[in-house]
Design an enzyme around this catalytic site. Structure first.
Site, PDB file in Angstrom:
ATOM      1  N   SER A   1       0.841  -1.190   0.000  1.00 46.35           N
ATOM      2  CA  SER A   1       0.000   0.000   0.000  1.00 46.35           C
ATOM      3  C   SER A   1       0.884   1.251   0.000  1.00 46.35           C
ATOM      4  CB  SER A   1      -0.953  -0.050   1.195  1.00 46.35           C
ATOM      5  OG  SER A   1      -1.974   0.898   1.076  1.00 46.35           O
TER       6      SER A   1
ATOM      7  N   HIS B   1      -7.802  -5.467  -0.134  1.00 44.53           N
ATOM      8  CA  HIS B   1      -6.560  -4.741   0.127  1.00 44.53           C
ATOM      9  C   HIS B   1      -6.021  -5.134   1.502  1.00 44.53           C
ATOM     10  CE1 HIS B   1      -3.800  -1.385  -0.563  1.00 44.53           C
ATOM     11  NE2 HIS B   1      -4.009  -0.977   0.685  1.00 44.53           N
TER      12      HIS B   1
ATOM     13  N   GLU C   1      -9.171  -5.226  -4.487  1.00 41.72           N
ATOM     14  CA  GLU C   1      -8.491  -4.277  -3.604  1.00 41.72           C
ATOM     15  C   GLU C   1      -9.461  -3.394  -2.804  1.00 41.72           C
ATOM     16  OE1 GLU C   1      -5.356  -3.883  -2.891  1.00 41.72           O
ATOM     17  OE2 GLU C   1      -4.126  -4.663  -4.520  1.00 41.72           O
TER      18      GLU C   1
END
Length: 525
Positions: free
Chosen positions: A211, A444, A334
């Site tokens: 990320s 995610h 995600e």
């Protein structure tokens, strides 16, 4: 502690002084080692400077506090149970102690006498939160799974790490852009000088992150101060495109200074920390789409022209990373968890609002892309003419498909193509595993449950999850050692199966993005 227990604890002499670690989880851990001076007082908002040396043996058994931030693990999240806490940490939330005095790192090593690959981990958290320490990040598990020396370093987050110098007297603060990125480079310099003392090979350093950590890795590829300090890179759910323009970063910083109640960085340097933390959260976009698409107001890497002279994607395209093999991963779904957690606030008013988001992302023909997503979602053949308006839940799901591509999957493909076109090598993968079972998606941060070996702790130790853990850990382990995770290098023109490895219940090679979607995006070279 008895004399015999004290003697049994390993001591390593670094370039700044000796540290005494502890034995932990089949290896050794050295926690809270300073790699730069505390960025407080006169050093607040200033680039990192070397840590002061010390005499004697420094205790390295206690993990350092996280960088200054608001806690992300609230009582409300804790009340939802361990899965909710696990997801929050996967998305970058931290808990425990917080402090401006934060520039410390942790080392986990199987053996101080070895010569093992080194992995420097950069945590995520939207550049606003995160920590290099347990329970949010446990380098012991990653070290055991990969056989590497794992180093995780704190870096400044929020405005203290990512504001853009502006306002009266800003010419005295030019070097203070991208402070978080400069902290990461300082940690890499420490690794270069000290890795061999902890059983690592300073000639085989991989920088990895997820990320915001992966977007940081993408920026490090173009950062002059990091050149030569690492040899491979892993980017999980991040790439090189999440970079603010100077104009947007300047406007964000101006709004922030106003919210704090100061007029200059000189005044900010002595402002109360609480006011800084409150203000930095009030001036950014909260919606996951608005904040991550072009023009969004969010803390993070800035193309400032001084610390970071070139935009990372341009730098990679010009060959900046040709000698640095890349492993680039994304998760299939995600944005799924933000859609679930966002509730009504995540839903757009109508289909025109989604089309406007697509225009903002640079999609040439939003109607055609929307129809491609609709076909995938409904599993039906395309319909002639303008389709009927999507019902609310379908509109939410269409937005989730689009944002997953726009923010993560498509930029990852762009990075891989730019690297290959410049003459470098890249391997790509897509995680399809659903750690909590059908319906949760490969969201995610899902990879952290596998690489952090959290399956048993979260009661998800199923055969499918164990198989995914082995696939992912094996790929990372091989890449750290040989730069080859076990499948072909990325080739966007490779027929018929593609060269992106699908990791999960049905491992195979695929095209990424899928051909029906890729045709609607400008993927570059």
């Amino acid at each position: 502690m008895t004399d015999s227990q004290e003697t049994a604890r390993p001591v390593v002499t670094t370039t700044h002084g000796a540290v005494r670690g502890v034995r932990s989880d089949g290896g050794l851990c050295f926690a809270g080692i300073p790699f730069a001076a505390p960025p407080v007082g006169g050093l607040r908002l200033r680039p990192p400077v070397p840590a002061a040396p010390w005499t004697g043996v420094r205790d390295a058994s206690r993990f350092p506090p996280a960088p200054a931030q608001h806690t992300g693990i609230t009582p409300e999240i804790e009340a939802l149970g361990p899965h909710a806490v696990g997801v929050a940490r996967a998305l970058g939330a931290a808990d425990g102690e917080f402090s401006e005095d934060c520039l410390y790192l942790n080392v986990w090593t199987p053996d101080v006498d070895g010569r093992l690959p080194v992995l420097m981990w950069i945590y995520g958290g939207a550049f606003e939160s995160g920590t290099a320490s347990p329970p949010s990040f446990d380098g012991a598990a990653l070290s055991l799974l990969t056989g590497a020396v794992v180093v995780a370093a704190n870096y400044r987050v929020g405005a203290l790490g990512w504001l853009h110098p502006t306002g009266p007297g800003s010419e005295r603060w030019t070097a203070s852009a991208n402070l978080g990125l400069q902290d990461q480079a300082a940690a890499l310099r420490w690794i270069h000088d000290n890795a061999d003392r902890f059983g690592g090979d300073p000639g085989n350093v991989t920088v990895a992150g997820a990320s915001a950590g992966a977007f940081s890795v993408g920026a490090l590829l173009a950062l002059p101060d990091a050149k030569g300090l690492f040899h491979k890179a892993i980017l999980q759910s991040g790439s090189v495109t999440r970079v603010q323009s100077p104009d947007i970063a300047r406007a964000l910083t101006e709004s922030f200074l106003s919210a704090v109640g100061v007029k200059s960085l000189d005044e900010l340097a002595t402002a109360p920390l609480g006011r800084i933390l409150d203000a930095q959260s009030s001036v950014v976009d909260s919606d996951v789409g608005r904040r991550n698409l072009p023009g969004g107001r969010i803390w993070g890497v800035v193309h400032d022209g001084t610390v970071l002279p070139a935009r990372p994607l341009d730098a990679v395209g010009a060959g900046a990373a040709v000698g640095i093999p890349l492993l680039i991963g994304a998760n299939r779904d995600e944005i799924h968890m933000w859609a679930e957690l966002g509730g009504a606030g995540y839903r757009l008013a109508d289909e025109d609002a989604l089309t406007a988001e697509m225009n903002r992302a640079g999609v040439a023909d939003p109607a055609a892309l929307l129809e491609a997503y609709r076909v995938r979602l409904r599993g039906a053949a395309p319909r002639p003419g303008r389709p009927e308006a999507a019902p609310p839940d379908e509109l939410r799901d269409l937005r989730t498909l689009f944002l997953s591509d726009a923010v993560y999957r498509v930029p990852s493909a762009r990075l891989a193509r730019a690297q290959v076109a410049a003459g470098g090598t890249a391997h790509t993968y897509l995680l399809s595993a659903e750690p909590f079972g059908a319906g949760t998606g490969a969201f995610h941060g899902a990879e952290t449950f596998y690489l952090g070996d959290r399956l048993a702790a979260l009661d998800i130790d199923t055969p499918d999850n164990r198989a995914t853990r082995e696939q992912l850990a094996t790929a990372w382990r091989r890449f750290l050692r040989t730069a080859d995770p076990g499948w072909p290098t990325h080739d966007p023109a490779a027929p018929p199966t593609g060269t992106t490895r699908l990791i999960g219940p049905d491992p195979r090679d695929i095209h990424e993005p899928p051909l029906d979607i890729a045709a609607h995006w400008d993927l570059g070279t």
